[in-house]
Design a protein around this motif. Structure first.
Motif, PDB file in Angstrom:
ATOM      1  N   SER A  28      22.748 -53.904   0.103  1.00 48.52           N
ATOM      2  CA  SER A  28      23.724 -54.587  -0.576  1.00 48.52           C
ATOM      3  C   SER A  28      24.390 -53.479  -1.708  1.00 48.52           C
ATOM      4  O   SER A  28      24.868 -54.105  -2.831  1.00 48.52           O
ATOM      5  N   HIS A 122      23.341 -65.957   2.352  1.00 50.26           N
ATOM      6  CA  HIS A 122      23.714 -65.436   1.058  1.00 50.26           C
ATOM      7  C   HIS A 122      23.096 -66.544   0.191  1.00 50.26           C
ATOM      8  O   HIS A 122      23.264 -66.352  -1.106  1.00 50.26           O
ATOM      9  N   SER A 173      23.453 -61.837   4.614  1.00 49.46           N
ATOM     10  CA  SER A 173      22.946 -60.534   3.961  1.00 49.46           C
ATOM     11  C   SER A 173      22.031 -59.893   4.910  1.00 49.46           C
ATOM     12  O   SER A 173      21.359 -58.873   4.539  1.00 49.46           O
ATOM     13  N   HIS A 201      28.457 -58.365   3.405  1.00 46.41           N
ATOM     14  CA  HIS A 201      27.994 -57.125   3.666  1.00 46.41           C
ATOM     15  C   HIS A 201      28.551 -56.311   4.623  1.00 46.41           C
ATOM     16  O   HIS A 201      28.438 -55.211   4.430  1.00 46.41           O
ATOM     17  N   LYS A 228      29.279 -53.351  -0.981  1.00 48.44           N
ATOM     18  CA  LYS A 228      28.038 -53.295  -0.538  1.00 48.44           C
ATOM     19  C   LYS A 228      28.354 -52.180   0.477  1.00 48.44           C
ATOM     20  O   LYS A 228      28.310 -51.153   0.192  1.00 48.44           O
ATOM     21  N   ARG A 353      14.296 -55.314   4.674  1.00 50.53           N
ATOM     22  CA  ARG A 353      15.646 -54.848   5.060  1.00 50.53           C
ATOM     23  C   ARG A 353      16.196 -53.625   4.766  1.00 50.53           C
ATOM     24  O   ARG A 353      15.905 -53.235   3.526  1.00 50.53           O
TER      25      ARG A 353
HETATM   26  N1  DSN Z   1      22.945 -61.502  -1.251  1.00 52.39           N
HETATM   27  C1  DSN Z   1      22.096 -60.460  -1.932  1.00 52.39           C
HETATM   28  C2  DSN Z   1      21.962 -59.108  -1.006  1.00 52.39           C
HETATM   29  O1  DSN Z   1      22.378 -59.110   0.121  1.00 52.39           O
HETATM   30  O2  DSN Z   1      21.145 -58.181  -1.698  1.00 52.39           O
HETATM   31  C3  DSN Z   1      23.138 -59.864  -2.789  1.00 52.39           C
HETATM   32  O3  DSN Z   1      24.497 -60.239  -2.817  1.00 52.39           O
END
Ligand code: DSN
Length: 407
Positions: A28, A122, A173, A201, A228, A353
Motif C-alpha cells: 500500500s 479494507h 487490500s 490497491h 498504492k 503480504r
Molecule cells: N488497507 C491498508 C493497506 O492495504 O495496507 C491501508 O490502506
C-alpha cells in the motif's frame, strides 16, 4: 517534545536515511516522483476550495480562480485515465471515498456485501459499524473466496439473489486476481443492486491498463486511493458514469465528511496522472512480472504462496501463508532485517503480504525477486541473525536509489 526546528529536521533526516536503507515491500506504499512531492508544498495546501453545492464552480470561498482551473483540469485528466463521465477528487483518502459511497447510497437497515478484514478487506463497513448508530443501521455480509484467494463468483451470485443487498463493494487490500464484476452485472440489474469497486490497491494497474477497469466491466462506481500501486500523493478519488450516484455521494462527502479537500494533493495528483499516461503501461507490466517472479522464487524456497493454481497473482502483491514457520507476527522480525511488508494473523493461518510497486519503481526486475525471496528464506525459514541480514539488505537497496517510470 520538539524544542527547535533543528530537532524536527534531525528526526526527519533520520527517517529518510532509515527508509533509504529498507527494502520496501509494503503493497500500500509507493515512492512518488520529486515533482509530485514538490507540488505538495505549494500554496494550495493552505487554501479552502469547498463547493457550496455539488457544482465545483460554486465555490464557497473567494480566491479560487486558479484553484478551480487546476481542479477541473485534474478532474478531466482523471476521467481520461480511469474512464467515467464524472469524477470527484475531494475525498482526502480512499477510505473517505468509500465511506461517502456507503453512507450516500444506503438507506437505514439496508445491506452491503464487502470483503471481510480476515480476507484482506479494507475494513470499510465492518469497522464503521463500531460507531454505534452505524452498527444499528448498516447491515454487512462478506463475500467468500476460493482456495486460490479469488472471489467465489457463484457463491456471491447466490448470496446476492438470497440477501438482495443494496450495494456490493468489490476490492480489498489483498487482491490477487480480477473480481467477478462482469458476472454480477446481470443479477445487479435484476435486483437493483449497485456495484462499487474499491480500486485503492489496483489503481496504478488500472491506470496502466494491465488490470481490468471495473467501470468497463459493469461497476457503477469506482473509488480508491492514489498512493498504492498508483504512485501519487496520498488521497482519494471517485469516478462513475452515473450522474445520480456521483451527486448523491458528493453531497454525502461534503460538507459532512470533508470540508477542506487538501488542495495541494490536486496538482500533485495531476502530475502523477500525466506520469502514468506516459509510463503506466510499462510500469504495470513490470510490476506483474515482478510479483509472479517473486511468487515462483518464494515457492522454490519452500514457502506456501497462495493462488498457485491460478499463477499466484495478477496484481502488485502476493500472499504467503507462513503458518508453518511463524508462531509470532513475522512483520516485526522482518522489520529488524530492514524488510518491510504487512502481516496478518486474523484468518485461519498467518500470512504475509508482499508488494512490488515501490521496488519496481526503484528499477528492480525478475532477477532481483530471486534475491528478495532468498532474504525471506534467511529470516523466516533459516532463522539467521537479522542484524547480519539487515546489512545485506542495505547493500542491496543501495543499488536501487533511482526512480524509474517517472518524470
Ligand atoms: N488497507 C491498508 C493497506 O492495504 O495496507 C491501508 O490502506
Amino acid at each position: 517534545m520538539f524544542k527547535t526546528i533543528k530537532d524536527i529536521d534531525n528526526l526527519l533526516k533520520k527517517h529518510t536515511e532509515y527508509r533509504k536503507g529498507c527494502l520496501n515491500l509494503i503493497a500500500s506504499e509507493n515512492y512518488s516522483s520529486e515533482i509530485v512531492r514538490s507540488y505538495l508544498s505549494s500554496d494550495l495546501g493552505n487554501r479552502y476550495g469547498c463547493y457550496t453545492t455539488e457544482d465545483p464552480s460554486d465555490r464557497e470561498y473567494t480566491g479560487n480562480k486558479y484553484i478551480h482551473e487546476i481542479e477541473m483540469n485534474t478532474q478531466k485528466l482523471a476521467k481520461d485515465v480511469f474512464g467515467g463521465k464524472y469524477a470527484d477528487l475531494r475525498p482526502i483518502s480512499g477510505h473517505m471515498a468509500g465511506m461517502a459511497v456507503v453512507l450516500g447510497i444506503l438507506e437505514p437497515h439496508e445491506l452491503v456485501i464487502e470483503v471481510s478484514l480476515e480476507d484482506w478487506g479494507h475494513g470499510l463497513v465492518g469497522p464503521m459499524r463500531q460507531v454505534s448508530q452505524f452498527g444499528e443501521t448498516i447491515k454487512v455480509e462478506y463475500m467468500k473466496f476460493d482456495q486460490d484467494r479469488a472471489v467465489d463468483a457463484e457463491a456471491l451470485k447466490k448470496m446476492a439473489k438470497e440477501l438482495k443487498p443494496k450495494l456490493i463493494i468489490f476490492g480489498g487490500s489483498g487482491t490477487l486476481f480480477p473480481e467477478p464484476v462482469r458476472e454480477l452485472r446481470q443479477i445487479a440489474d435484476e435486483y437493483g443492486i449497485i456495484l462499487a469497486y474499491d480500486a485503492s490497491h489496483v489503481t496504478g494497474l488500472i491506470a496502466g491498463k494491465v488490470f481490468p477497469n471495473p467501470l468497463n466491466e459493469g461497476a457503477d462506481i469506482m473509488f480508491g486511493s492514489t498512493h498504492k500501486s498508483f504512485p501519487g500523493p496520498q488521497g482519494g478519488f471517485i469516478v462513475s458514469n452515473r450522474k445520480d450516484l456521483i451527486e448523491k455521494i458528493g453531497n454525502t462527502l461534503s460538507p459532512s465528511l470533508v470540508t477542506s479537500h487538501h488542495l495541494n494533493r490536486i496538482p500533485a495528483f495531476a502530475a502523477s496522472l500525466l506520469e502514468m499516461k506516459e509510463y503506466g503501461h510499462e510500469y504495470g507490466v513490470q510490476i506483474i512480472k515482478n510479483s509472479k517472479a517473486l511468487a515462483k522464487a518464494m515457492t522454490k524456497r519452500g514457502f506456501n504462496v497462495l493462488g498457485a493454481d491460478r499463477g499466484y497473482t495478477e496484481t502488485h502483491l502476493i500472499l504467503v501463508d507462513v503458518g508453518e514457520y511463524c508462531s509470532q507476527m513475522p512483520g516485526k522480525l522482518l522489520e529488524r532485517a530492514k524488510i518491510l511488508c504487512s502481516d496478518d494473523f486474523s484468518g485461519a493461518s498467518p500470512q504475509i503480504r508482499v508488494g512490488t510497486p515501490e521496488v519496481t519503481r526503484r528499477g528492480m526486475t525478475e532477477e532481483d525477486m530471486d534475491y528478495i525471496a532468498e532474504l525471506f528464506r534467511r529470516v523466516l525459514i533459516d532463522n539467521e541473525d537479522v542484524d547480519v541480514i539487515s546489512k545485506d539488505v542495505e547493500a542491496f537497496v543501495a543499488k536501487y536509489q533511482e526512480l524509474k517510470y517517472a518524470f
